[in-house]
Each structure stands twice: as C-alpha cells, then as structure tokens.
Design a protein around this motif. Structure first.
Motif, short mmCIF file in Angstrom:
data_model
loop_
_atom_site.label_atom_id
_atom_site.label_comp_id
_atom_site.label_asym_id
_atom_site.label_seq_id
_atom_site.Cartn_x
_atom_site.Cartn_y
_atom_site.Cartn_z
N GLY A 1 -26.08 30.20 -9.10
CA GLY A 1 -25.63 28.92 -8.57
C GLY A 1 -25.59 28.81 -7.06
N LEU A 2 -24.55 28.14 -6.58
CA LEU A 2 -24.42 27.83 -5.16
C LEU A 2 -24.32 29.08 -4.30
CD1 LEU A 2 -24.17 25.56 -3.07
CD2 LEU A 2 -21.70 25.59 -3.44
N ALA A 3 -23.63 30.10 -4.78
CA ALA A 3 -23.46 31.35 -4.00
C ALA A 3 -24.82 31.98 -3.70
CB ALA A 3 -22.58 32.33 -4.76
N GLY A 4 -25.70 31.98 -4.69
CA GLY A 4 -27.04 32.54 -4.51
C GLY A 4 -27.85 31.71 -3.52
N LYS A 5 -27.74 30.38 -3.64
CA LYS A 5 -28.48 29.48 -2.73
C LYS A 5 -28.00 29.64 -1.29
CE LYS A 5 -29.82 26.21 -6.23
NZ LYS A 5 -30.63 25.05 -6.32
N LEU A 6 -26.70 29.80 -1.12
CA LEU A 6 -26.15 30.02 0.23
C LEU A 6 -26.64 31.35 0.80
CD1 LEU A 6 -22.48 28.73 -0.25
CD2 LEU A 6 -24.26 27.69 1.16
N ALA A 7 -26.71 32.37 -0.05
CA ALA A 7 -27.22 33.68 0.39
C ALA A 7 -28.69 33.58 0.78
CB ALA A 7 -27.03 34.71 -0.72
N ALA A 8 -29.46 32.79 0.04
CA ALA A 8 -30.89 32.61 0.34
C ALA A 8 -31.06 31.95 1.70
CB ALA A 8 -31.57 31.77 -0.74
#
Length: 196
Positions: free
Chosen positions: A171-178
């Motif tokens: 979700g959002l956590a992965g997208k922010l990390a990307a």
C-alpha cells in the motif's frame, strides 16, 4: 537388473549435468570474486578459469540489460577479457585484477539499479532484496574511488539503503518508500557513471 543399472547410470549423468550447470550459473560477481581470491593464492589456472566464466556471465547480463550503464559495463568486459591471457600466463598482478573487479562491481550494481528504476514504481516495489544486493555491490567496489567521491557516494548509499527497506511494504507505505528511494538511487547511478 539391466534396467536398474541403466537407471543408475542415467541418474549419475543427470546429477553431473546439474552440478556442472550450477557451477556455470554462479553470478558474474561471484566468479570475479573467486578469480581475485585465486589470484591472491597464486592459482593461475583457476584465476583464468574463474575470470573467463565471470567475464562471460557479465557480458551476457550486460547485453540483455536495459540499464543506463550498459555501454560502460560492456567496455569493462573488454578490459577484463584483456586480462585473461595475463592470468593464464601467471603475469597478472592480483592488485590490478582487484581494481578491475571493484570497478566492474560498482558498474554492475549501479546498472542493475538503473534497470529497475527504468521500470518506474513497479520496478522498485517488492524488490528490496535485489536493490539491497546491488547497493552492496556499489559499496564493495567504491574503495577504488577518490576520497571526495567515495564520501559523497557513501552518504547517498546510506540514504538509499534506509529507503529501500520499505519497498516490500504494501500500500501507501511501499509507494512512499518508492518515491523516497528513487531520488537517492538515481543519484547513485549518476555518481557511478560519472566516476568510472
């Protein structure tokens, strides 16, 4: 009884083929590390064999790559190929080989990062372990750089390593990390490309 012996012989050949193919599928960097280790021990035949295998694996990977540093990597393949006759003749100094391999490791790691970056967010998400491995290659080879560039690269590597850890999150956590990791990863690719 004949069938039993035939089965045993077949099993032996299959096992031999699998073992041989596993030896051939050692990664390019593992083969090159092996060449450096054998060179330091004075094993000329082993060094030449590992260097040849590593160079072949490196060339195959570079040719099929979509990374920005593909051409530089192929150029280093040519440099390594020119060292093989020296290794066979026992005239290759391990320090020279070590520097050449360090440069290749940096380019290989940065090129793998570049390939994943080229796929956008989908190339980063879920690929934390691949990126961590590639960052490790860049770090391992960076000792050949001048202290200024090495310090600069070290700082960006630290940032990228922290950010990359979140790429396996959903979700959002992965997208922010990307988003967080893409800038530092791009900086690493540029720094390695300009320094080699």
């Amino acid at each position: 009884m004949k069938n039993y012996i035939l089965s045993l012989v077949t099993l032996f050949f299959v096992t031999s083929a699998v073992t041989t193919s596993l030896a051939q599928t050692l990664s390019a960097e593992a083969q090159l590390d092996k060449a450096v280790t054998l060179s330091a021990k004075g094993d000329t035949a082993g060094t030449a064999e590992a260097l040849t295998a590593g160079t072949t694996a490196l060339e195959t990977e570079a040719k099929s790559s979509s990374g920005d540093l593909k051409d530089k990597l192929l150029s280093k393949v040519g440099d390594l190929k020119s060292l093989i006759p020296l290794a066979s003749g026992g005239k290759l100094q391990s320090g020279v080989l070590g520097k050449a391999v360090s440069a290749v490791k940096m380019l290989l790691g940065a090129n793998r990062i570049s390939s994943l970056l080229g796929k956008g967010e989908s190339g980063l998400l879920g690929n934390a372990s691949s990126l961590t491995s590639s960052l490790g290659l860049v770090k391992a080879g960076s000792s050949i750089l001048g202290s200024g560039t090495q310090n600069q690269l070290s700082g960006v590597l630290g940032e990228a390593t922290k950010a990359v850890g979140g790429l396996d999150k959903k979700g959002l956590a992965g997208k922010l990390a990307a988003t967080a990791s893409s800038n530092s990863l791009g900086s690493i690719v540029k720094l390695v490309g300009s320094s080699l």
